[in-house]
Design an enzyme around this catalytic site. Sequence first.
Site, PDB file in Angstrom:
ATOM      1  N   CYS A  41       1.047  -1.300  -0.149  1.00 17.67           N
ATOM      2  CA  CYS A  41       0.081   0.159   0.060  1.00 17.67           C
ATOM      3  C   CYS A  41       0.969   1.143   0.080  1.00 17.67           C
ATOM      4  O   CYS A  41       2.107   1.178   0.029  1.00 17.67           O
ATOM      5  CB  CYS A  41      -0.947  -0.069   1.325  1.00 17.67           C
ATOM      6  SG  CYS A  41       0.065   0.291   2.715  1.00 17.67           S
ATOM      7  N   CYS A  44       3.027   1.292   3.137  1.00 22.14           N
ATOM      8  CA  CYS A  44       4.266   0.467   2.962  1.00 22.14           C
ATOM      9  C   CYS A  44       5.234   1.219   1.910  1.00 22.14           C
ATOM     10  O   CYS A  44       6.397   0.769   2.434  1.00 22.14           O
ATOM     11  CB  CYS A  44       3.630  -0.891   2.349  1.00 22.14           C
ATOM     12  SG  CYS A  44       2.463  -1.690   2.991  1.00 22.14           S
ATOM     13  N   ARG A  48       8.922   1.923   2.963  1.00 26.17           N
ATOM     14  CA  ARG A  48      10.119   1.301   2.330  1.00 26.17           C
ATOM     15  C   ARG A  48      11.217   2.443   2.141  1.00 26.17           C
ATOM     16  O   ARG A  48      12.369   2.244   1.946  1.00 26.17           O
ATOM     17  CB  ARG A  48       9.649   0.822   0.917  1.00 26.17           C
ATOM     18  CG  ARG A  48      10.528  -0.104   0.149  1.00 26.17           C
ATOM     19  CD  ARG A  48      10.121  -0.444  -0.826  1.00 26.17           C
ATOM     20  NE  ARG A  48       9.238  -1.619  -0.720  1.00 26.17           N
ATOM     21  CZ  ARG A  48       8.515  -2.345  -1.353  1.00 26.17           C
ATOM     22  NH1 ARG A  48       8.615  -2.159  -2.797  1.00 26.17           N
ATOM     23  NH2 ARG A  48       7.727  -3.433  -1.255  1.00 26.17           N
ATOM     24  N   CYS A 105      -5.858   5.549   3.547  1.00 27.88           N
ATOM     25  CA  CYS A 105      -4.895   6.335   2.708  1.00 27.88           C
ATOM     26  C   CYS A 105      -5.131   6.227   1.485  1.00 27.88           C
ATOM     27  O   CYS A 105      -6.002   5.836   0.907  1.00 27.88           O
ATOM     28  CB  CYS A 105      -3.693   5.305   3.151  1.00 27.88           C
ATOM     29  SG  CYS A 105      -3.714   3.607   2.169  1.00 27.88           S
ATOM     30  N   CYS A 131      -4.190   0.003   2.604  1.00 31.51           N
ATOM     31  CA  CYS A 131      -3.290   0.106   4.013  1.00 31.51           C
ATOM     32  C   CYS A 131      -4.194  -0.796   5.083  1.00 31.51           C
ATOM     33  O   CYS A 131      -3.588  -0.857   6.153  1.00 31.51           O
ATOM     34  CB  CYS A 131      -3.400   1.651   4.256  1.00 31.51           C
ATOM     35  SG  CYS A 131      -2.395   2.393   3.340  1.00 31.51           S
TER      36      CYS A 131
END
Length: 178
Positions: A41, A44, A48, A105, A131
């Site tokens: 998502c 994420c 990252r 999100c 999300c």
Amino acid sequence: MLSFFKTLSTKRSAWFLLFSSALLLEAIALYFQHGMGLAPCVMCIYERVAILGIAFSGLLGLLYPSSMLLRLVALLIGLSSAIKGLMISITHLDLQLYPAPWKQCSAVAEFPETLPLDQWFPALFLPSGSCSEVTWQFLGFSMVQWIVVIFALYTLLLALIFISQVKRLKPKQRRLFH
């Protein structure tokens, strides 16, 4: 204790460990995405990027760890990435634990126009998941809960190392007679 962290920050092996641990987390994320087929998502993807910031700080510190200026710059980059990653992951965890129609999100990553990572590297940074969806668990904890723990550990460690930089190391005294 602070002198231990200060001494640790002057060693290449510590910076290599920081760099390699962040790269390992990136590799695991890519395995989850491409190997297991879990769609990342937007949060994420932002997490990252924060991990990549920590990896960059490890690489920067690895270059010349005995330089105080370079160590401080690397620590500031790493600490700010860890704090931002912790804040994002806590928000992400809130979306997972308490899903609601009004708390969603974005479906599109909002990178700056000068750095559109989702367009340059879509295999790494293009979000396609939700999300609030829990898609993976380990030992009863979701991936986001593990990420919160990881970012908290990075933040704690990098903050201790940053604070230790003001500590003066005592020169070893030579004793002629014991």
